[in-house]
Enzyme design. Structure first.
Site: not given
Length: 422
Positions: A136, A8, A239
């Site tokens: 995400y 990133y 998640d």
């Protein structure tokens, strides 16, 4: 030019990254001898801090016995014991554990497991996922396809990715009433009513959508998701890569809602951040769909480093420390300080015109602003005060190690408030 490619990061324009040469407790040390208090515990995984003596010893001891062996046709004690311990501490009914080597891969495992489950239950048309906006789930191809397609970081890959369904991100906050969460629940129901015939699983970061903007949501929404998935023959996948192991104030975010998903994915805090590892847990209802005299019904996945003995051993030690040293109590203390310093302290700083919202849940706090430009320079400002804090997008946040002391946490919140003039 550096041969090391950073994540990133625009390698042409970014300044040289500080070199870390060691760490102790919640601090790491740079080559220039700076000691920085880590406000984000290395992407939320170093829950015990750096150089914890018991974790270091566990790795060293295991390395002297067995560093790695494949789980294909073989087994070993650390993997068996860790599977048993995870079944013990996770929500009741998650009785089977499949290991892999990272959170993203753990989510890939969950999605493949859901699709193969539907096929083997006679529903081959149910092969798409349902995800939430602001989600995400990782950077691998399958995971990118179920991250927020509009505001997420993977929009440039849109033409490459498979297409799935998305429900609106829930808006009712953590402490919302059932009636306040009803519109979020209705929106989820409408997507399932329209598309359940092709949806294998609903993927959800329960209570805390982490890298999608630290959106904190209601346990009532989680409970309703469980009921809706049962109604429409859709598996519920949690998640808990970021939320697991205490981050929301309970062992798992699922515990706040007293809900057992069909599949749960764990990573990050699983090993205390000391080695990459992940676990995908499933209920017996899911597991039994793979039992057959037909070899082709076996689950078709097998990472090379799944169940790595070093990772399993340090994960076992991490779990032992968590329980023996009352980490839930430590987290409750951290939560109280975060609430006191960021929510109860309503000084001039909190009325800053660019602040959109301030949220706290467990050992997580975030100040959301209206424009990312407002946070330019925060990292350098914090470093001058001995704190490492790395905002992303419009969010200035802390997810500290659980061993962070009250005084250390106040140093972090002072930096966060100080940026806005406190």
């Amino acid at each position: 030019m550096s041969s090391l490619w950073h994540p990133y990061s625009q390698m042409q324009t970014q300044p040289p990254a500080p070199e870390v040469i060691g760490g102790e407790g919640p601090y790491f040390t740079l080559a220039n001898e700076e000691h920085l208090l880590d406000a984000t515990c290395s992407w939320w995984c170093m829950i015990h801090g750096y150089r914890h003596p018991r974790l270091v010893k566990a790795i060293q001891s295991q390395a002297d016995e067995l560093c790695h062996v494949m789980l294909g046709g073989l087994t070993h004690d650390p993997a068996s014991r860790l599977a048993d311990e995870l079944v013990r501490v996770t929500p009741a009914g998650l009785n089977h554990v499949f290991f892999s080597d990272s959170g993203s891969v753990g989510m890939e495992v969950a999605m493949k497991m859901a699709v193969q489950y539907q096929v083997q239950r006679g529903r081959p048309d149910k092969y798409r996922m349902l995800s939430l906006m602001r989600a995400y789930h990782g950077d691998t191809t399958g995971c990118m396809a179920v991250c927020d397609p509009e505001e997420g970081m993977h929009s440039l890959f849109a033409g490459f990715l498979p297409q799935h369904h998305f429900a609106p991100a829930p808006t009712a906050p953590f402490n919302a009433s059932a009636s306040e969460a009803s519109s979020d629940i209705q929106a989820l129901r409408e997507v399932l009513e329209a598309h359940h015939h092709e949806i294998a699983a609903l993927l959800m970061e329960p209570l805390l959508q982490a890298a999608g903007g630290l959106n904190m949501t209601s346990p009532y929404y989680v409970q309703a998701a469980r009921e809706l998935c049962d109604e429409f023959n859709v598996l519920l996948v949690f998640d808990e890569v970021a939320t697991g192991f205490g981050r929301t104030g309970q062992w798992f975010a699922a515990d706040h809602a007293n809900v057992t998903p069909d599949i749960m994915v764990l990573s990050k805090g699983l090993t205390g951040g000391y080695l990459g590892h992940a676990a995908t847990l499933a209920t017996s209802h899911v597991y039994d769909a793979f039992l057959s005299a037909d070899d082709e019904h076996a689950f078709m996945h097998g990472p090379t480093f799944m169940g790595n003995p070093l990772a399993c051993r340090v994960a076992l030690e991490s779990l032992a420390i968590f329980e023996e040293e009352d980490y839930l109590g430590k987290i409750a203390t951290l939560n109280g300080i975060l609430r006191q310093e960021l929510l109860d302290d309503t000084g001039n700083w909190s009325a800053h015109p660019n602040i959109e919202d301030i949220r706290v849940l467990g050992a997580t706090a975030v100040i959301e602003v209206d424009d990312p430009a407002v946070l330019q320079g925060v990292k350098e400002y914090a470093r001058q005060q001995g704190v490492w804090i790395r905002p992303f997008g419009r969010w200035l946040y802390t997810m500290p190690a659980y061993i962070t002391t009250p005084d250390e946490l106040r140093r972090i919140t002072d930096v966060m408030k100080g940026w806005f003039g406190a």
